[in-house]
Design an enzyme around this catalytic site. Structure first.
Site, PDB file in Angstrom:
ATOM      1  N   ASP A   8       0.878  -1.162   0.000  1.00  0.00           N
ATOM      2  CA  ASP A   8       0.000   0.000   0.000  1.00  0.00           C
ATOM      3  C   ASP A   8       0.928   1.228   0.000  1.00  0.00           C
ATOM      4  OD1 ASP A   8      -2.298   1.682   0.440  1.00  0.00           O
ATOM      5  OD2 ASP A   8      -1.757   1.727   2.565  1.00  0.00           O
ATOM      6  N   ASP A  10      -0.230   5.107   1.127  1.00  0.00           N
ATOM      7  CA  ASP A  10      -0.535   6.041   2.211  1.00  0.00           C
ATOM      8  C   ASP A  10      -0.542   5.328   3.562  1.00  0.00           C
ATOM      9  OD1 ASP A  10      -0.851   8.240   0.495  1.00  0.00           O
ATOM     10  OD2 ASP A  10      -2.934   7.701   0.082  1.00  0.00           O
TER      11      ASP A  10
END
Length: 238
Positions: A8, A10
């Site tokens: 991922d 953020d």
């Protein structure tokens, strides 16, 4: 066979949300109440289109936005982790699946010379138009009921692995590294030999703990890039 690292972005690579960090380029460093109320809790990309439109209306151009995005901090040890991944590419392929956008992610990675760690980045396409406004599109369409309409990370991951298999690349293990609610869907698709690396203290940890009996992959909790480096050294290249 190689292993596949899936990140991922953020709150996993960077220690913040790039879509909300960009607001710091506005004169007030925050959005007006009327604009904040436009988010309906579901259609984030549609909301961000309004945000980028507002930023453009303020006369804020690409160089100013880029400077603000380059100021977002990385998670502790994450730059070292990405540089370490560049050194072990014979053991791993590495991708990002993120609900951010191509412009922000490439800017941020290039600022720390870590873009080479990643073989592919799957995120919402974004470009600046002739008027200097940032325009964002949905990554794809899907029918998954638990994901936002613009991106199902499970679908993106499954399609990438399938396409790699067509090219003769088969992974012995998938290691998924994330923090948020939209990382649960791809983790649910992982197998017994795979690993879900879950950031400590974030929403994904709570969700995973509620589903431990039904999840197949090994669960590893992390707080820093150094911990992930240690895990990779012990499990992949020992």
């Amino acid at each position: 066979m190689k292993s596949l690292l899936v990140f991922d972005f953020d709150h996993t690579i960077v220690d913040g949300n790039s879509d909300t960090w960009v607001v710091r380029c506005t004169p007030e460093k925050k959005l007006p109440d009327w604009l904040q109320k436009k988010y309906d809790g579901k259609h984030w990309n549609e909301y961000m289109r309004r945000v980028f439109g507002y930023i453009g209306d303020q006369g804020i151009k690409e160089p100013e936005i880029k400077q603000v995005m380059e100021s977002i901090p990385y998670c502790s040890g994450m730059v070292d982790l990405l540089k370490f991944i560049c050194q072990i590419k014979k053991h791993v392929d590495c991708i990002i699946i993120s609900d951010s956008n191509t412009v922000f992610i490439n800017w941020i990675l290039e600022f720390t010379n870590t873009r080479l760690a990643f073989d592919s980045i799957f995120t919402n396409p974004a470009t600046f138009d002739e008027q200097g406004y940032l325009r964002i599109e949905n990554f794809h369409s899907h029918s998954c009921p638990q994901c936002p309409d613009n991106l199902c990370k499970r679908k993106a991951l499954i399609e990438f692995v399938a396409n790699q298999l067509k090219l003769g690349v088969q992974y012995k293990k998938v290691i998924y590294i994330g923090d948020g609610g939209n990382d649960l869907c791809p983790i649910e698709s992982l197998k017994e030999n795979d690993v879900a690396m879950v950031r400590k203290g974030y929403r994904l940890e709570k969700l995973v703990n509620e589903m431990l009996e039904s999840l197949l992959p090994m669960i590893v909790i992390w707080s820093s890039g150094e911990e992930i480096i240690s895990y990779l050294k012990n499990s992949l290249i020992a």
